[in-house]
Write a protein that holds these residues in place. Structure first.
Motif, PDB file in Angstrom:
ATOM      1  N   SER A 127      -4.586  -0.797  -8.170  1.00  0.00           N
ATOM      2  CA  SER A 127      -5.489   0.226  -7.943  1.00  0.00           C
ATOM      3  C   SER A 127      -5.065   1.367  -8.383  1.00  0.00           C
ATOM      4  O   SER A 127      -5.788   2.057  -9.082  1.00  0.00           O
ATOM      5  CB  SER A 127      -5.751   0.464  -6.374  1.00  0.00           C
TER       6      SER A 127
ATOM      7  N   ARG B  78       0.936  -1.242  -0.012  1.00  0.00           N
ATOM      8  CA  ARG B  78       0.057  -0.037   0.143  1.00  0.00           C
ATOM      9  C   ARG B  78       0.879   1.256   0.017  1.00  0.00           C
ATOM     10  O   ARG B  78       1.827   1.474   0.607  1.00  0.00           O
ATOM     11  CB  ARG B  78      -0.993   0.114   1.345  1.00  0.00           C
TER      12      ARG B  78
ATOM     13  N   ASP C 227      -8.966   1.478  -1.251  1.00  0.00           N
ATOM     14  CA  ASP C 227      -8.147   2.740  -0.657  1.00  0.00           C
ATOM     15  C   ASP C 227      -8.747   3.387   0.344  1.00  0.00           C
ATOM     16  O   ASP C 227      -9.681   2.974   0.986  1.00  0.00           O
ATOM     17  CB  ASP C 227      -7.634   3.340  -2.012  1.00  0.00           C
TER      18      ASP C 227
ATOM     19  N   ASP D 224      -3.229   4.318   0.542  1.00  0.00           N
ATOM     20  CA  ASP D 224      -3.701   2.922   0.832  1.00  0.00           C
ATOM     21  C   ASP D 224      -4.102   2.374  -0.442  1.00  0.00           C
ATOM     22  O   ASP D 224      -5.118   1.337  -0.631  1.00  0.00           O
ATOM     23  CB  ASP D 224      -4.923   3.138   1.643  1.00  0.00           C
ATOM     24  N   GLU D 225      -3.405   2.552  -1.620  1.00  0.00           N
ATOM     25  CA  GLU D 225      -3.534   2.013  -2.695  1.00  0.00           C
ATOM     26  C   GLU D 225      -2.613   0.840  -3.078  1.00  0.00           C
ATOM     27  O   GLU D 225      -1.461   0.897  -2.869  1.00  0.00           O
ATOM     28  CB  GLU D 225      -3.392   3.097  -4.076  1.00  0.00           C
TER      29      GLU D 225
END
Length: 435
Positions: free
Chosen positions: A228, A219, A259, A223-224
């Motif tokens: 993502s 991440r 995310d 938070d990707e």
């Protein structure tokens, strides 16, 4: 020009221009030194360092005047002010200049005269500059002279984070061969090298990092995961984007990783109207009805982005989502969708045909701008003619079949004992008019 007391390299204030100011004596040999580095003039560089003893670790202060917007007061929040000339200062070294321009011969000459490979007064070292420009020969020379492959610049990024274009693959290979950690996060964004590869759709870079053990679901600061990040990029190369998605999923990427806004790869692919990736994610088990923190579903993401993604045919995403069981929009919100998506009549047709019957309100006509109405006259006339009337039997049969098949429409329609010419009709293929 030697070193200052204490061993610190001397700084040269130098503002390069097409026609440098001052008499020739004031510009030489420092001005010639800088010019030789820019041009990759090895012969002149040899003369300047060997005969005139120019310092190979000299720090150049480069500057230029730029217009900047200055707010008159803090209360104005930048909404009023004036343009003023600001002097921008940048520090660099001979190694950084040569490496950034790919002058391997000059770089070798400087390194042999003990230029410090990790000197980074301007925030980035020579290895950063070589990698950013994709100059593998320069990167190899620096690494041979023990440049730190994980040296962080002022922005907290290592050289591997600057391998952000196809031409940088050679540099990336050299860095990992010399011990660069593929999972090292950038201090500002938290991106790993795999995030960078995903952001720029670099398939071969991603292959390299995954082969070196890169964490496929690491991440970043938002938070990707790399998947993502990839799905959130505009599909400049649809084939390349899809291939990279497949690679990441093959290595275990979570298609449901959310995310910080609770948006998954499917939300992001829908927001970019990337119908091929949307179809791929759905077939790999992505939740077609997942909601983000704003209560937006993947279908909502497509509808929100449709007006500015017309060239990407966003209706294909809408069609795929509905054929995989996406919940339909609330009928009372149809007017709002008509206002935002009127310029993409295919979306209106697909949504309208996903219901057995929606009453066509008179105020719908007001939601369609006149120029859009004229541009898609046949479709909108057919839509508004249905006001106060029932849908045809063929459509009602389609709705009944789709209701029975549910979220498996995309797979089961092809197995029905009906003429193949009806498959597209059952899967809500736009016809350009409604009946």
């Amino acid at each position: 020009m030697g070193e200052l007391p204490g061993g610190a390299p001397e700084k040269l204030s130098f503002r390069p221009k097409a026609e440098p100011e001052g008499p020739p004596a004031a510009r030489a040999p420092a001005g010639r030194y800088y010019a030789a580095l820019l041009a990759g003039d090895l012969r002149s560089l040899q003369v300047l360092t060997d005969r005139y003893h120019q310092d190979v670790n000299l720090v150049f202060e480069l500057g230029q005047e730029e217009l900047e917007w200055q707010a008159k007061s803090r209360a104005s929040y930048g909404l009023s002010g004036l343009w003023s000339l600001e002097y921008k200062r940048e520090l660099s070294t001979p190694l950084c200049i040569a490496a950034g321009r790919g002058h391997a011969g000059c770089l070798r000459h400087l390194l042999r005269r003990r230029a410090a490979p990790d000197l980074a007064p301007g925030g980035r070292g020579a290895l950063h500059e070589a990698c950013r420009g994709g100059h593998a020969a320069c990167a190899a020379l620096l690494l041979e002279h023990r440049a730190d492959p994980q040296l962080r610049g002022a922005d907290g990024r290592a050289p591997l984070h600057l391998c952000a274009a196809p031409a940088t693959l050679g540099c990336a290979k050299l860095l990992v061969q010399h011990g660069a950690a593929v999972d090292l996060p950038a201090e500002d964004t938290g991106d790993t090298a795999l995030h960078v590869a995903a952001r720029h759709c670099l398939y071969e870079h991603a292959q390299l990092y995954l082969a070196r053990g890169a964490g496929v679901d690491r991440r970043n600061a938002q938070d990707e995961t790399p998947l993502s990040v990839l799905c959130g990029q505009a599909p400049r190369d649809e084939d390349g984007c899809l291939q990279l998605c497949r690679l990441l999923v093959r290595h275990g990427a979570d298609v449901e990783a959310r995310d910080e806004a609770r948006r998954g790869p499917l939300h992001k692919a829908c927001g970019q109207a990337n119908h091929r990736v949307v179809r791929f994610l759905l077939r790999r088990g992505a939740d077609v009805n997942a909601l983000d923190y704003d209560g937006l579903s993947p279908l909502g993401c497509v509808l929100r982005a449709a007006a500015c993604k017309r060239e990407l045919q966003p209706h294909l995403c809408v069609q795929v989502l509905l054929n995989h069981g996406s919940q339909k929009i609330w009928p009372g919100a149809f007017e709002k969708v008509l206002k935002s998506c009127a310029a993409v009549p295919e979306i209106i047709e697909i949504l309208f045909n996903s219901y057995s019957q929606i009453p066509v309100a008179e105020k719908w006509a007001e939601a369609v701008p006149e120029e859009v109405f004229q541009q898609h006259l046949t479709f909108y006339e057919s839509l508004f003619r249905l006001s106060g009337t029932a849908r045809c039997l063929q459509h009602l049969c389609r709705f009944a079949i789709r209701k029975q098949l549910g979220s498996k429409c995309h797979r089961l329609v092809a197995l029905l004992p009906v003429p193949k010419s009806l498959h597209g009709y059952l899967l809500l293929e736009p016809q350009g008019a409604v009946l």
